[in-house]
Design a protein around this motif. Structure first.
Motif, PDB file in Angstrom:
ATOM      1  N   LEU A  75     -21.498 -42.370  45.687  1.00 47.98           N
ATOM      2  CA  LEU A  75     -20.316 -41.580  46.017  1.00 47.98           C
ATOM      3  C   LEU A  75     -19.422 -41.415  44.799  1.00 47.98           C
ATOM      4  CD1 LEU A  75     -19.318 -43.200  49.438  1.00 47.98           C
ATOM      5  CD2 LEU A  75     -20.883 -41.312  49.008  1.00 47.98           C
ATOM      6  N   LEU A  76     -18.906 -40.218  44.632  1.00 43.36           N
ATOM      7  CA  LEU A  76     -17.949 -39.922  43.570  1.00 43.36           C
ATOM      8  C   LEU A  76     -16.623 -39.569  44.232  1.00 43.36           C
ATOM      9  CD1 LEU A  76     -17.397 -39.312  40.495  1.00 43.36           C
ATOM     10  CD2 LEU A  76     -17.923 -36.926  41.062  1.00 43.36           C
ATOM     11  N   THR A  77     -15.555 -40.259  43.837  1.00 41.51           N
ATOM     12  CA  THR A  77     -14.246 -40.025  44.428  1.00 41.51           C
ATOM     13  C   THR A  77     -13.240 -39.581  43.384  1.00 41.51           C
ATOM     14  OG1 THR A  77     -14.603 -41.623  46.212  1.00 41.51           O
ATOM     15  CG2 THR A  77     -12.326 -41.066  45.703  1.00 41.51           C
ATOM     16  N   LEU A  78     -12.532 -38.517  43.721  1.00 40.51           N
ATOM     17  CA  LEU A  78     -11.383 -38.096  42.954  1.00 40.51           C
ATOM     18  C   LEU A  78     -10.177 -38.573  43.753  1.00 40.51           C
ATOM     19  CD1 LEU A  78     -13.817 -36.059  42.488  1.00 40.51           C
ATOM     20  CD2 LEU A  78     -12.073 -34.442  41.730  1.00 40.51           C
ATOM     21  N   GLU A  79      -9.479 -39.575  43.264  1.00 42.40           N
ATOM     22  CA  GLU A  79      -8.411 -40.204  44.043  1.00 42.40           C
ATOM     23  C   GLU A  79      -7.278 -39.224  44.323  1.00 42.40           C
ATOM     24  OE1 GLU A  79      -8.702 -43.054  45.388  1.00 42.40           O
ATOM     25  OE2 GLU A  79     -10.377 -43.947  44.292  1.00 42.40           O
ATOM     26  N   SER A  80      -6.963 -38.406  43.322  1.00 43.79           N
ATOM     27  CA  SER A  80      -5.893 -37.412  43.458  1.00 43.79           C
ATOM     28  C   SER A  80      -6.307 -36.209  42.613  1.00 43.79           C
ATOM     29  CB  SER A  80      -4.571 -38.002  42.968  1.00 43.79           C
ATOM     30  OG  SER A  80      -3.538 -37.042  43.024  1.00 43.79           O
ATOM     31  N   ALA A  81      -6.929 -35.244  43.259  1.00 46.02           N
ATOM     32  CA  ALA A  81      -7.557 -34.145  42.529  1.00 46.02           C
ATOM     33  C   ALA A  81      -6.549 -33.341  41.707  1.00 46.02           C
ATOM     34  CB  ALA A  81      -8.283 -33.228  43.494  1.00 46.02           C
ATOM     35  N   THR A  82      -6.976 -32.923  40.532  1.00 40.91           N
ATOM     36  CA  THR A  82      -6.170 -32.059  39.666  1.00 40.91           C
ATOM     37  C   THR A  82      -6.964 -30.798  39.358  1.00 40.91           C
ATOM     38  OG1 THR A  82      -6.998 -32.955  37.588  1.00 40.91           O
ATOM     39  CG2 THR A  82      -5.148 -34.112  38.611  1.00 40.91           C
TER      40      THR A  82
END
Lengths: 116, 116
Positions: A75-82
């Motif tokens: 899994l790849l997570t972007l914690e707070s996408a920009t």
């Protein structure tokens, strides 16, 4: 063809929201990778995994985290996408060296992520 | 760190003709592997050909062959009898023989257009 799927295949999200991309393999390969593809840059490595719960950073890991609790899922997570994370994301898998010295990587179909 | 350079952003070839795509790389290692990947409009990354640095013989896969010049750090891809289906982005990639994670370093890509 190597059994690699990615979900979702397309996603549009808002700046600041968390996003998780999933890579699933049916090959039971030890190594898994996440890349991003941007024009002029080819593919750049974000994170990789060399086994369950074993992960390491790649060239462009800032703003991303990964997890691998099972051999088949990465899994790849972007914690707070920009907006700078708007890209096409590819997952890849690689067989171990005792099966092929080339350790060539086989890629999933990609996920197009747009961050507005 | 290794770098891979593809100096031709775009190339075009007439159907049935031959075209050569360039790739150079920078490394201080003697043990490494080189790859060419094709990415058609479907976005799928497809392994075209691979070369081990220790092998002097150039790799060949049907209409695809490479010219591997180790001293010059050059790894060009030759496509013979070009077909419309060869139109795609082509990426050159490098893998160190010593890196345990089997990570790939990619060039920026060359877009190949095939004219009927």
């Amino acid at each position: 063809d190597a059994g690699i799927t990615q979900s979702p295949r397309h996603k549009v999200t808002e700046t600041g929201t968390p996003v998780t991309l999933r890579c699933h393999q049916t090959e039971n390969h030890r190594y898994m990778y996440w890349y991003r593809q941007d024009p002029g840059h080819g593919l750049r490595l974000i994170h990789y995994s060399y086994g369950v719960k074993d992960t390491d950073k790649g060239e462009v890991s800032d703003g991303y985290s990964v997890s691998r609790s099972k051999t088949e899922d990465f899994l790849l997570t972007l914690e707070s996408a920009t907006s700078s994370q708007t890209s096409v994301y590819f997952c890849a898998i690689s067989p171990p060296r005792d099966t092929t010295p080339y350790n060539e990587q086989f890629f999933g179909p990609g996920t197009r992520l747009t961050v507005l | 760190a290794q770098t891979v350079t593809q100096s031709q952003p775009e190339m075009s070839v007439q159907e049935a003709e031959t075209v050569t795509l360039s790739c150079t790389y920078d490394t201080s290692e003697s043990d490494y592997y080189l790859f060419w990947y094709k990415q058609p409009p479907s976005r799928q990354m497809i392994l075209v050909i691979r070369q081990e640095a220790y092998k002097q013989q150039n790799a060949t896969e049907n209409r695809f062959s490479v010219n591997f010049q180790k001293a010059a750090k050059s790894f060009s891809l030759k496509i013979s009898d070009s077909q419309l289906g060869d139109a795609a982005m082509y990426f050159c990639a490098y893998r160190s023989g010593s890196n345990a994670g089997n990570m790939l370093t990619f060039g920026g890509g060359t877009r190949l257009m095939v004219k009927p």
